[in-house]
Design a protein around this motif. Structure first.
Motif, PDB file in Angstrom:
ATOM      1  N   LEU A  14     -10.807  24.209  14.292  1.00 47.48           N
ATOM      2  CA  LEU A  14     -11.679  23.641  13.269  1.00 47.48           C
ATOM      3  C   LEU A  14     -12.016  22.195  13.599  1.00 47.48           C
ATOM      4  CD1 LEU A  14      -9.981  24.914   9.988  1.00 47.48           C
ATOM      5  CD2 LEU A  14     -12.059  25.762  11.053  1.00 47.48           C
ATOM      6  N   ASP A  15     -13.247  21.810  13.365  1.00 47.42           N
ATOM      7  CA  ASP A  15     -13.665  20.417  13.526  1.00 47.42           C
ATOM      8  C   ASP A  15     -13.609  19.751  12.157  1.00 47.42           C
ATOM      9  OD1 ASP A  15     -14.156  20.688  16.231  1.00 47.42           O
ATOM     10  OD2 ASP A  15     -16.173  21.461  15.879  1.00 47.42           O
ATOM     11  N   ASN A  16     -12.408  19.484  11.693  1.00 46.61           N
ATOM     12  CA  ASN A  16     -12.235  18.928  10.355  1.00 46.61           C
ATOM     13  C   ASN A  16     -11.303  17.725  10.378  1.00 46.61           C
ATOM     14  OD1 ASN A  16      -9.892  20.283  10.875  1.00 46.61           O
ATOM     15  ND2 ASN A  16      -9.799  21.325   8.918  1.00 46.61           N
ATOM     16  N   GLU A  17     -11.549  16.829  11.308  1.00 50.81           N
ATOM     17  CA  GLU A  17     -10.694  15.648  11.424  1.00 50.81           C
ATOM     18  C   GLU A  17     -10.768  14.789  10.160  1.00 50.81           C
ATOM     19  OE1 GLU A  17     -10.138  11.711  14.227  1.00 50.81           O
ATOM     20  OE2 GLU A  17     -11.447  13.325  14.886  1.00 50.81           O
ATOM     21  N   GLU A  18     -11.969  14.664   9.601  1.00 50.17           N
ATOM     22  CA  GLU A  18     -12.137  13.860   8.393  1.00 50.17           C
ATOM     23  C   GLU A  18     -11.366  14.472   7.210  1.00 50.17           C
ATOM     24  OE1 GLU A  18     -15.774  12.990   5.393  1.00 50.17           O
ATOM     25  OE2 GLU A  18     -16.170  12.608   7.509  1.00 50.17           O
ATOM     26  N   GLU A  19     -11.426  15.777   7.091  1.00 53.35           N
ATOM     27  CA  GLU A  19     -10.698  16.456   6.014  1.00 53.35           C
ATOM     28  C   GLU A  19      -9.187  16.326   6.218  1.00 53.35           C
ATOM     29  OE1 GLU A  19     -10.484  20.885   3.944  1.00 53.35           O
ATOM     30  OE2 GLU A  19     -11.732  20.550   5.699  1.00 53.35           O
ATOM     31  N   GLY A  20      -8.742  16.393   7.453  1.00 54.96           N
ATOM     32  CA  GLY A  20      -7.320  16.235   7.748  1.00 54.96           C
ATOM     33  C   GLY A  20      -6.814  14.846   7.423  1.00 54.96           C
ATOM     34  N   MET A  21      -7.612  13.820   7.725  1.00 53.04           N
ATOM     35  CA  MET A  21      -7.215  12.450   7.393  1.00 53.04           C
ATOM     36  C   MET A  21      -7.188  12.252   5.883  1.00 53.04           C
ATOM     37  SD  MET A  21      -6.351  10.872  10.032  1.00 53.04           S
ATOM     38  CE  MET A  21      -6.280   9.212   9.409  1.00 53.04           C
ATOM     39  N   LYS A  22      -8.126  12.860   5.174  1.00 55.72           N
ATOM     40  CA  LYS A  22      -8.141  12.768   3.715  1.00 55.72           C
ATOM     41  C   LYS A  22      -6.888  13.422   3.137  1.00 55.72           C
ATOM     42  CE  LYS A  22     -10.762  14.505  -0.168  1.00 55.72           C
ATOM     43  NZ  LYS A  22     -11.834  15.390  -0.556  1.00 55.72           N
TER      44      LYS A  22
END
Length: 88
Positions: free
Chosen positions: A49-57
């Motif tokens: 998944l390309d969800n780096e922003e969601e992971g940081m949140k």
């Protein structure tokens, strides 16, 4: 029912109910908020998944941000009392 549940068992039942509630809360929180959990088919089809922003949140939540600004003390008043300057 009173024959089967004795007053001696009430503290055990309370502790087990509390722990079970905590487990259900954590599992529900992970299913709905954890970016690594894939519930819908669109996310399950992707291997990465390309969800780096969601992971940081998810990782940098509000409680962690608040605690980062606080000193690492459990009871600051008691710490100041025992670590204060003493007359010699």
């Amino acid at each position: 029912m009173s024959r089967w549940v004795k007053p001696d068992v009430y503290p055990l039942m309370a502790a087990m109910t509390f722990v079970t509630g905590m487990c259900i809360f954590q599992l529900t929180r992970n299913v709905f908020l954890n970016p690594d959990v894939r519930v819908n088919k669109a996310h399950r089809s992707m291997a990465v998944l390309d969800n780096e922003e969601e992971g940081m949140k998810y990782a940098e939540h509000a409680l962690r941000k608040f605690l980062r600004t606080r000193p690492p003390e459990v009871m600051p008043a008691i710490n100041r009392l025992f670590a204060g300057d003493r007359p010699e």
